[in-house]
Scaffold this motif. Structure first.
Motif, mmCIF file in Angstrom:
data_model
loop_
_atom_site.group_PDB
_atom_site.id
_atom_site.type_symbol
_atom_site.label_atom_id
_atom_site.label_comp_id
_atom_site.label_asym_id
_atom_site.label_seq_id
_atom_site.Cartn_x
_atom_site.Cartn_y
_atom_site.Cartn_z
ATOM 1 N N ILE A 39 0.872 -1.174 0.000
ATOM 2 C CA ILE A 39 0.000 0.000 0.000
ATOM 3 C C ILE A 39 0.910 1.225 0.000
ATOM 4 O O ILE A 39 1.714 1.407 0.909
ATOM 5 C CB ILE A 39 -0.927 0.005 1.233
ATOM 6 C CG1 ILE A 39 -1.643 -1.353 1.394
ATOM 7 C CG2 ILE A 39 -1.911 1.157 1.150
ATOM 8 C CD1 ILE A 39 -2.485 -1.788 0.231
ATOM 9 N N VAL A 40 0.790 2.061 -1.042
ATOM 10 C CA VAL A 40 1.753 3.147 -1.204
ATOM 11 C C VAL A 40 1.199 4.549 -0.966
ATOM 12 O O VAL A 40 1.946 5.447 -0.595
ATOM 13 C CB VAL A 40 2.438 3.099 -2.596
ATOM 14 C CG1 VAL A 40 3.261 1.828 -2.730
ATOM 15 C CG2 VAL A 40 1.418 3.202 -3.718
ATOM 16 N N SER A 41 -0.099 4.763 -1.197
ATOM 17 C CA SER A 41 -0.631 6.117 -1.010
ATOM 18 C C SER A 41 -2.153 6.113 -0.962
ATOM 19 O O SER A 41 -2.799 5.138 -1.314
ATOM 20 C CB SER A 41 -0.157 7.045 -2.137
ATOM 21 O OG SER A 41 -0.750 6.677 -3.367
ATOM 22 N N ARG A 42 -2.680 7.251 -0.559
ATOM 23 C CA ARG A 42 -4.131 7.463 -0.593
ATOM 24 C C ARG A 42 -4.555 7.681 -2.045
ATOM 25 O O ARG A 42 -3.754 8.117 -2.867
ATOM 26 C CB ARG A 42 -4.518 8.701 0.215
ATOM 27 C CG ARG A 42 -4.229 8.574 1.680
ATOM 28 C CD ARG A 42 -4.539 9.874 2.397
ATOM 29 N NE ARG A 42 -4.162 9.767 3.801
ATOM 30 C CZ ARG A 42 -4.821 10.340 4.777
ATOM 31 N NH1 ARG A 42 -5.862 11.095 4.538
ATOM 32 N NH2 ARG A 42 -4.423 10.184 6.014
ATOM 33 N N THR A 43 -5.823 7.420 -2.322
ATOM 34 C CA THR A 43 -6.354 7.638 -3.663
ATOM 35 C C THR A 43 -7.130 8.943 -3.679
ATOM 36 O O THR A 43 -8.132 9.087 -2.974
ATOM 37 C CB THR A 43 -7.293 6.483 -4.074
ATOM 38 O OG1 THR A 43 -6.585 5.254 -3.955
ATOM 39 C CG2 THR A 43 -7.791 6.665 -5.492
ATOM 40 N N VAL A 44 -6.657 9.893 -4.475
ATOM 41 C CA VAL A 44 -7.385 11.151 -4.613
ATOM 42 C C VAL A 44 -8.570 10.894 -5.550
ATOM 43 O O VAL A 44 -8.450 10.171 -6.539
ATOM 44 C CB VAL A 44 -6.480 12.297 -5.134
ATOM 45 C CG1 VAL A 44 -6.038 12.058 -6.562
ATOM 46 C CG2 VAL A 44 -7.190 13.639 -5.009
ATOM 47 N N ARG A 45 -9.690 11.455 -5.217
ATOM 48 C CA ARG A 45 -10.902 11.250 -6.025
ATOM 49 C C ARG A 45 -11.162 12.459 -6.906
ATOM 50 O O ARG A 45 -11.000 13.608 -6.491
ATOM 51 C CB ARG A 45 -12.111 10.967 -5.119
ATOM 52 C CG ARG A 45 -11.981 9.657 -4.404
ATOM 53 C CD ARG A 45 -11.813 8.532 -5.406
ATOM 54 N NE ARG A 45 -11.431 7.281 -4.781
ATOM 55 C CZ ARG A 45 -11.327 6.153 -5.440
ATOM 56 N NH1 ARG A 45 -11.549 6.112 -6.729
ATOM 57 N NH2 ARG A 45 -10.977 5.062 -4.813
ATOM 58 N N CYS A 46 -11.568 12.169 -8.135
ATOM 59 C CA CYS A 46 -11.805 13.227 -9.110
ATOM 60 C C CYS A 46 -13.271 13.197 -9.545
ATOM 61 O O CYS A 46 -14.066 12.406 -9.054
ATOM 62 C CB CYS A 46 -10.891 13.034 -10.314
ATOM 63 S SG CYS A 46 -11.258 11.509 -11.228
#
Length: 110
Positions: A68-75
């Protein structure tokens, strides 16, 4: 659980409206975590283990490791749920930042 928590905050549990995880186009869904706990997994490796119930199958169980590398930004791409188009278009990044300012426009992890 994060999607359910987010949905409950938006719709305030007083309607039949709700968000589904399919809106966010997940590759993998992990159950039995507290809402937003996936963010605690960043920098960690999780392992998915195939459970072999067949006693005749003597091959070793297989597993898959995911870092797990990062949060997912939502668009805006998740504004319409193709499975529930009756909800109309929602500004998901704005709603996330408004209802969960501590997380900003993030939901899910890579």
């Amino acid at each position: 659980n994060t999607v359910k928590d987010f949905s409950n905050r938006i719709f305030r549990n007083d309607t039949d409206d709700f968000l589904t995880s399919t809106r966010f186009r997940p590759n993998i869904i992990v159950d039995n975590l507290e809402p937003w706990a996936e963010f605690d997994l960043i920098g960690k490796t999780i392992e998915v283990i195939k459970d072999i119930d067949d006693s005749k199958n003597t091959s070793p169980s297989s597993s898959l490791r995911l870092r797990i590398v990062s949060r997912t930004v939502r668009c805006d791409g998740v504004g319409v749920d193709l499975c529930k188009p009756e909800l109309g278009k929602l500004d998901i990044p704005k709603l996330l930042a408004e209802h969960f300012p501590e997380h900003g426009p993030y939901l899910g992890v890579y």
